[in-house]
Scaffold this motif. Structure first.
Motif, PDB file in Angstrom:
ATOM      1  N   VAL A  77       0.828  -1.211   0.000  1.00 15.29           N
ATOM      2  CA  VAL A  77       0.000   0.000   0.000  1.00 15.29           C
ATOM      3  C   VAL A  77       0.863   1.263   0.000  1.00 15.29           C
ATOM      4  CG1 VAL A  77      -1.643   1.333   1.356  1.00 15.29           C
ATOM      5  CG2 VAL A  77      -1.956  -1.134   1.087  1.00 15.29           C
ATOM      6  N   VAL A  78       1.818   1.319   0.948  1.00 11.30           N
ATOM      7  CA  VAL A  78       2.608   2.550   1.079  1.00 11.30           C
ATOM      8  C   VAL A  78       3.464   2.787  -0.160  1.00 11.30           C
ATOM      9  CG1 VAL A  78       4.403   3.713   2.408  1.00 11.30           C
ATOM     10  CG2 VAL A  78       2.638   2.394   3.580  1.00 11.30           C
ATOM     11  N   VAL A  79       4.125   1.733  -0.632  1.00 13.36           N
ATOM     12  CA  VAL A  79       5.002   1.927  -1.791  1.00 13.36           C
ATOM     13  C   VAL A  79       4.167   2.185  -3.044  1.00 13.36           C
ATOM     14  CG1 VAL A  79       6.811   0.897  -3.195  1.00 13.36           C
ATOM     15  CG2 VAL A  79       6.803   0.542  -0.745  1.00 13.36           C
ATOM     16  N   GLY A  80       3.000   1.524  -3.137  1.00  9.05           N
ATOM     17  CA  GLY A  80       2.099   1.821  -4.245  1.00  9.05           C
ATOM     18  C   GLY A  80       1.712   3.292  -4.244  1.00  9.05           C
ATOM     19  N   ALA A  81       1.394   3.813  -3.048  1.00  9.49           N
ATOM     20  CA  ALA A  81       1.040   5.224  -2.930  1.00  9.49           C
ATOM     21  C   ALA A  81       2.227   6.103  -3.294  1.00  9.49           C
ATOM     22  CB  ALA A  81       0.574   5.522  -1.510  1.00  9.49           C
ATOM     23  N   ALA A  82       3.411   5.700  -2.858  1.00  9.15           N
ATOM     24  CA  ALA A  82       4.612   6.481  -3.179  1.00  9.15           C
ATOM     25  C   ALA A  82       4.810   6.521  -4.691  1.00  9.15           C
ATOM     26  CB  ALA A  82       5.830   5.876  -2.495  1.00  9.15           C
ATOM     27  N   GLY A  83       4.580   5.374  -5.349  1.00 11.35           N
ATOM     28  CA  GLY A  83       4.712   5.319  -6.800  1.00 11.35           C
ATOM     29  C   GLY A  83       3.705   6.237  -7.470  1.00 11.35           C
ATOM     30  N   ALA A  84       2.454   6.190  -6.991  1.00 15.62           N
ATOM     31  CA  ALA A  84       1.429   7.055  -7.556  1.00 15.62           C
ATOM     32  C   ALA A  84       1.805   8.523  -7.375  1.00 15.62           C
ATOM     33  CB  ALA A  84       0.085   6.766  -6.893  1.00 15.62           C
ATOM     34  N   ALA A  85       2.332   8.831  -6.186  1.00 15.44           N
ATOM     35  CA  ALA A  85       2.738  10.212  -5.905  1.00 15.44           C
ATOM     36  C   ALA A  85       3.866  10.638  -6.839  1.00 15.44           C
ATOM     37  CB  ALA A  85       3.187  10.337  -4.448  1.00 15.44           C
ATOM     38  N   LEU A  86       4.775   9.721  -7.103  1.00 20.99           N
ATOM     39  CA  LEU A  86       5.889  10.024  -8.009  1.00 20.99           C
ATOM     40  C   LEU A  86       5.356  10.372  -9.399  1.00 20.99           C
ATOM     41  CD1 LEU A  86       9.001   9.911  -8.480  1.00 20.99           C
ATOM     42  CD2 LEU A  86       8.719   7.505  -9.033  1.00 20.99           C
ATOM     43  N   GLN A  87       4.375   9.586  -9.839  1.00 19.70           N
ATOM     44  CA  GLN A  87       3.794   9.809 -11.160  1.00 19.70           C
ATOM     45  C   GLN A  87       3.052  11.147 -11.208  1.00 19.70           C
ATOM     46  OE1 GLN A  87       3.739   8.676 -14.143  1.00 19.70           O
ATOM     47  NE2 GLN A  87       1.882   9.584 -14.977  1.00 19.70           N
ATOM     48  N   VAL A  88       2.226  11.392 -10.186  1.00 19.63           N
ATOM     49  CA  VAL A  88       1.403  12.604 -10.189  1.00 19.63           C
ATOM     50  C   VAL A  88       2.262  13.851 -10.023  1.00 19.63           C
ATOM     51  CG1 VAL A  88      -0.365  13.869  -8.922  1.00 19.63           C
ATOM     52  CG2 VAL A  88      -0.636  11.421  -9.340  1.00 19.63           C
ATOM     53  N   SER A  89       3.190  13.818  -9.068  1.00 19.46           N
ATOM     54  CA  SER A  89       3.881  15.058  -8.711  1.00 19.46           C
ATOM     55  C   SER A  89       5.052  15.365  -9.633  1.00 19.46           C
ATOM     56  CB  SER A  89       4.375  14.971  -7.261  1.00 19.46           C
ATOM     57  OG  SER A  89       5.339  13.950  -7.171  1.00 19.46           O
ATOM     58  N   ILE A  90       5.693  14.360 -10.181  1.00 15.66           N
ATOM     59  CA  ILE A  90       6.894  14.658 -10.985  1.00 15.66           C
ATOM     60  C   ILE A  90       6.744  14.217 -12.436  1.00 15.66           C
ATOM     61  CG2 ILE A  90       9.357  14.201 -11.241  1.00 15.66           C
ATOM     62  CD1 ILE A  90       9.493  13.850  -8.217  1.00 15.66           C
ATOM     63  N   LEU A  91       6.428  12.946 -12.641  1.00 16.56           N
ATOM     64  CA  LEU A  91       6.513  12.416 -14.000  1.00 16.56           C
ATOM     65  C   LEU A  91       5.408  12.921 -14.928  1.00 16.56           C
ATOM     66  CD1 LEU A  91       7.705   8.798 -13.233  1.00 16.56           C
ATOM     67  CD2 LEU A  91       9.035  10.806 -13.865  1.00 16.56           C
ATOM     68  N   SER A  92       4.225  13.206 -14.343  1.00 16.82           N
ATOM     69  CA  SER A  92       3.128  13.635 -15.220  1.00 16.82           C
ATOM     70  C   SER A  92       3.435  14.972 -15.883  1.00 16.82           C
ATOM     71  CB  SER A  92       1.830  13.721 -14.428  1.00 16.82           C
ATOM     72  OG  SER A  92       1.933  14.740 -13.459  1.00 16.82           O
ATOM     73  N   TRP A  93       4.330  15.745 -15.305  1.00 13.76           N
ATOM     74  CA  TRP A  93       4.685  17.048 -15.887  1.00 13.76           C
ATOM     75  C   TRP A  93       5.524  16.896 -17.145  1.00 13.76           C
ATOM     76  CZ3 TRP A  93       1.970  20.852 -14.012  1.00 13.76           C
ATOM     77  CH2 TRP A  93       1.497  20.753 -12.698  1.00 13.76           C
ATOM     78  N   MET A  94       6.081  15.733 -17.330  1.00 14.06           N
ATOM     79  CA  MET A  94       6.955  15.557 -18.501  1.00 14.06           C
ATOM     80  C   MET A  94       6.560  14.302 -19.256  1.00 14.06           C
ATOM     81  SD  MET A  94      10.342  15.018 -16.150  1.00 14.06           S
ATOM     82  CE  MET A  94      10.156  16.061 -14.720  1.00 14.06           C
ATOM     83  N   GLN A  95       5.244  14.027 -19.300  1.00 12.20           N
ATOM     84  CA  GLN A  95       4.756  12.840 -19.975  1.00 12.20           C
ATOM     85  C   GLN A  95       5.220  12.812 -21.431  1.00 12.20           C
ATOM     86  OE1 GLN A  95       2.623  10.910 -17.749  1.00 12.20           O
ATOM     87  NE2 GLN A  95       3.618   9.440 -19.085  1.00 12.20           N
ATOM     88  N   GLY A  96       5.710  11.673 -21.858  1.00 12.03           N
ATOM     89  CA  GLY A  96       6.131  11.553 -23.254  1.00 12.03           C
ATOM     90  C   GLY A  96       7.580  11.941 -23.498  1.00 12.03           C
ATOM     91  N   GLN A  97       8.229  12.532 -22.482  1.00  9.58           N
ATOM     92  CA  GLN A  97       9.653  12.880 -22.675  1.00  9.58           C
ATOM     93  C   GLN A  97      10.500  11.843 -21.931  1.00  9.58           C
ATOM     94  OE1 GLN A  97      10.327  17.186 -22.034  1.00  9.58           O
ATOM     95  NE2 GLN A  97       8.141  17.275 -21.645  1.00  9.58           N
ATOM     96  N   ASP A  98      10.769  10.758 -22.615  1.00 12.89           N
ATOM     97  CA  ASP A  98      11.390   9.598 -21.981  1.00 12.89           C
ATOM     98  C   ASP A  98      12.669   9.932 -21.221  1.00 12.89           C
ATOM     99  OD1 ASP A  98       9.456   8.715 -23.585  1.00 12.89           O
ATOM    100  OD2 ASP A  98      10.717   7.426 -24.846  1.00 12.89           O
ATOM    101  N   LEU A  99      13.546  10.651 -21.907  1.00 14.45           N
ATOM    102  CA  LEU A  99      14.866  10.880 -21.345  1.00 14.45           C
ATOM    103  C   LEU A  99      14.774  11.738 -20.087  1.00 14.45           C
ATOM    104  CD1 LEU A  99      17.708  10.087 -21.871  1.00 14.45           C
ATOM    105  CD2 LEU A  99      18.042  12.204 -23.137  1.00 14.45           C
ATOM    106  N   ARG A 100      13.944  12.768 -20.184  1.00 10.84           N
ATOM    107  CA  ARG A 100      13.793  13.658 -19.046  1.00 10.84           C
ATOM    108  C   ARG A 100      13.230  12.901 -17.843  1.00 10.84           C
ATOM    109  NH1 ARG A 100      11.265  19.596 -19.732  1.00 10.84           N
ATOM    110  NH2 ARG A 100      13.149  19.852 -20.969  1.00 10.84           N
ATOM    111  N   GLN A 101      12.261  12.015 -18.123  1.00 12.27           N
ATOM    112  CA  GLN A 101      11.677  11.237 -17.026  1.00 12.27           C
ATOM    113  C   GLN A 101      12.705  10.306 -16.395  1.00 12.27           C
ATOM    114  OE1 GLN A 101       8.269   9.537 -19.050  1.00 12.27           O
ATOM    115  NE2 GLN A 101       6.920  10.903 -17.909  1.00 12.27           N
ATOM    116  N   ALA A 102      13.516   9.668 -17.235  1.00 14.97           N
ATOM    117  CA  ALA A 102      14.551   8.777 -16.710  1.00 14.97           C
ATOM    118  C   ALA A 102      15.494   9.559 -15.802  1.00 14.97           C
ATOM    119  CB  ALA A 102      15.319   8.116 -17.845  1.00 14.97           C
TER     120      ALA A 102
END
Lengths: 294, 422
Positions: A77-102
């Motif tokens: 649960v906690v790590v799943g939430a952490a993953g979701a938070a990572l996606q929402v707070s950081i990665l969603s801002w650069m969706q589609g930019q593979d290198l930047r996300q990496a």
């Protein structure tokens, strides 16, 4: 001479079982990694940190409550939430930019490693397994084998089959597969794709968390494990094919078998075999054994 | 306003630049000590404790020597010699460290001692690293090691298990790099001499975490083999011991020095069951009734409180000893660093003092001669594990008491050297 042959077969059986159990662990970690990549094309370099976080949370919870299963649940649960938070707070801002996300996830992994070092220190922990599985079972040829390790194989089978069923037999799985094939069309059909992304990220991260608890029980938890499992996941999915769950299973088997046989029979060259497999796959089939050509 | 700020900044920069050159003639110049330890990777906890030792020694001298304020700067490595070298370069060449204390791990030490030759204007003292080659093979004139090394730590143990425990056939499980080679080398030097044989050695890569394939080849109880000598550190030791315990292994164990370090003794889980009763040897014994040691433990606990470990580790002790040596020598020469630290290096070479583990002096290779403890892991009244001294061997020297010539004939340690098969 007879005795020698006898001993060798026993060793061979045990080493083979070891390879299978290690493959199971690698599969659980890498399946989450592969799932996330398959849908979102995100190479999540923080996947190892999620593994380590899961292990530490599993340790704390199972120490506090005395229940190993609660530890697994909490980590998922906690790590799943952490993953979701990572996606929402950081990665969603650069969706589609593979290198930047990496690159962003590498940054996250470095920060996370230091935070976890500050919190849990440098020493190794081990999560206590329930008494029922810390026993031995008789196994033909090998003599006897630790129940905990056999349980690992069971876990991997359950998770593998579960993932396969979810992807191929449920509506969510259909959405995910549709998203892999044509993201825009799916969006045009009125599906909330960003939400699907967050969900998949949470599942992938949760799997890493669960793997952390299992790995921390059968082996141990200490700083540096994050990089180790990130590397193994990368190799597994490169060999098996990015985004393919059966590919992750085959990749995990190949890599873990090479590693264990290598360590048992030719200790110096154990690590070479793993990379030799990777090089061979990249040379002959760059998209991985079960990967689809880009 | 902005312009003023800029001018001020420029002046400050200029002053800082001049500081390193123009001020060196003045009496009260700050002396910079660079501490190098592993603050990342598997040896992060030992590295942290090592730097506590440096801090404690500087604090003991009130942070100044003969009017020179002592400044401490630190850099981190991760156990990898290349990373250690890079950090050392930064401390010496960019930050202008006058005295270097470090590094922590065996192979790092070999590299830093080589680097010392390129920097005659800096004095290098070891931190915690304990490979043999550092001070044996073409040693650097300005590299001093006031702690004993891996072979010295284990030499008394080999003889002990043959004579006191009656063992004469063992297997060895070890990590695959310079420090464990040294620990095996020292152990076997006296063990084989006393009539023991080694049935097999198993080497595993550092940071390996699945030992089951090695364990499958090990005997689980005594029979032909009397015991097992385990030379693993940190999480490697924890992983190996817990997996061996899980497989039902009961072979008596003697440990390399790191197997019984506080970082391993504080572990929980199956490994802990195997720890009490393990024999090991090394420069430190938690329960030594030596006055200098008890004073050191007290000062450590007073200064760091809950931040530190319950009892200072081997690494805190070694870093402290080396730093204290540097400060004592600096005091003797009143902070004179002229002429490539000529006076300081001379003072260090001849320095003898009482370290937390007793008297220490250097030989012609600038390698320490000091006492070694044979220890047994015991469970304390409060449930914690600690090292109880069984025997204290005074003045163990670099050549393990064999004399230089006989010792050099043994060759350098490796996987295959030494060997004494049955």
């Amino acid at each position: 001479m007879e005795a020698l042959l006898d001993i060798n077969w026993r060793l061979f059986a045990i080493v083979t079982l070891n390879g299978l159990t290690l493959a199971s662990l690698y599969f659980i970690v890498a399946s989450g990694f592969s799932l996330i990549f398959g849908l979102m094309r995100v190479v999540n370099m923080a996947h190892g940190s999620l593994y380590l976080l899961g292990a530490y949370i599993g340790f704390e919870v199972s120490e506090a409550t005395g229940s190993w299963l609660l530890g697994i649940a909490a980590a998922a649960v906690v790590v799943g939430a952490a993953g979701a938070a990572l996606q929402v707070s950081i990665l969603s801002w650069m969706q589609g930019q593979d290198l930047r996300q990496a690159l962003a996830t590498i940054g996250v992994s470095i920060v996370a490693a230091d935070l976890m070092l500050a919190q849990w220190g440098g020493s190794a922990y081990q999560i206590t397994l329930p008494g029922a599985v810390s026993s031995f079972v008789p196994v033909p040829v090998a003599g006897r084998y630790a129940m905990a390790r056999l349980m690992l194989i069971g876990f991997a089978l359950v998770i593998g089959i579960g993932l396969w069923l979810m992807l191929n037999r449920t509506r969510v799985g259909m959405l995910i597969r549709a998203g892999v094939d044509d993201r825009r069309m799916l969006e045009a059909l009125g599906v909330n794709v960003p939400l699907v992304f967050v969900g998949v990220f949470a599942i992938g991260a949760g799997l890493a968390g669960v793997a952390g608890v299992i790995g921390g029980s059968v082996l141990s938890v200490s700083p540096g494990e994050d990089a180790r499992y990130l590397l193994s996941s990368l190799i597994v999915v490169i060999v098996g094919g990015m985004g393919s769950i059966p590919g992750a299973a085959i990749g995990a088997l190949l890599v873990a078998m090479a590693e264990t046989y290598g360590l048992a029979y030719t200790p110096t060259y154990g690590i070479v075999y793993t990379f030799a497999i990777m090089v061979a796959v990249l040379a002959v089939r760059p998209q991985g054994l079960l990967g689809r050509a880009a | 306003m902005l312009r003023n700020g800029l001018t001020l900044g420029a002046t400050a920069t200029l002053a800082a630049l001049m500081g390193t050159t123009a001020l060196s003639a003045q009496e009260e110049e700050t002396i910079t000590i660079g501490g190098l330890a592993t603050l990342e990777g598997p040896f992060a906890a030992p590295g942290e404790d090592g730097l506590r030792g440096v801090e404690l020694a500087i604090e003991e001298f009130g942070g100044e020597i003969a009017g020179h304020p002592i400044e401490m700067i630190t850099a981190s490595s991760d156990g990898n010699p290349d990373v250690a070298l890079e950090s050392a370069r930064r401390l010496v060449e960019q930050d202008g460290a006058d005295i270097m204390i470090g590094p922590l791990s065996g192979s790092e030490g070999i590299r830093i001692a080589q680097y010392a030759k390129e920097q005659p204007g800096t004095t290098f003292l070891n931190g915690g690293s304990a490979a043999i080659e550092t001070t044996l093979v073409d040693p650097a004139e300005n590299f001093f090691r006031f702690n004993t090394e891996g072979a010295q730590w284990t030499a008394p143990l080999g003889e002990y298990v043959v004579n006191e425990r009656g063992w004469d056939n063992i297997v060895i499980v070890s990590e695959d790099y310079s420090f464990p080679y040294a620990q095996i080398f020292g152990f076997m030097a006296t063990y084989c001499e006393a009539g023991g044989t080694v049935q097999d050695k198993y080497f595993t890569p550092v940071g390996n975490n699945d030992y089951s394939s090695v364990i499958a080849q090990l005997p689980l109880e005594t029979g032909e083999v009397d015991g097992m000598y385990v030379v693993l550190g940190g999480s490697d030791a924890v992983n190996f011991l817990s997996q061996y315990a899980q497989m039902g292994g009961q072979l008596p164990i003697v440990g390399g020095t790191n197997v019984t370090d506080q970082t391993v003794l504080t572990t929980q889980g199956p490994a802990r069951e195997l720890l009490p009763g393990i024999l090991s040897s090394g420069p430190v014994s938690d329960n030594a009734d030596l006055e200098a040691w008890q004073e050191f433990v007290q000062r450590y606990q007073d200064y760091f409180g809950d931040e530190g470990l319950p009892s200072p580790s081997l690494f805190a002790s070694n870093y402290y000893t080396n730093t204290k040596a540097a400060l004592l020598a600096l005091q003797e020469v009143e902070g004179d660093l002229s002429n490539d630290h000529e006076a300081l290096n001379e003072a260090l070479s001849n320095l003898e003092f009482t370290s937390p583990t007793g008297p220490v002096s250097l030989n012609e290779n600038r390698q320490a001669t000091a006492a070694i403890y044979i220890n047994e892991v015991v469970e304390q009244a409060d449930g914690s594990l600690a090292l109880e001294p069984l025997e204290r061997i005074e003045e163990v020297d670099q050549y393990l008491g064999l004399g230089r010539e006989a010792y050099m004939e043994l060759g350098l340690p490796s996987r295959d050297n030494p060997s004494c098969p049955s």
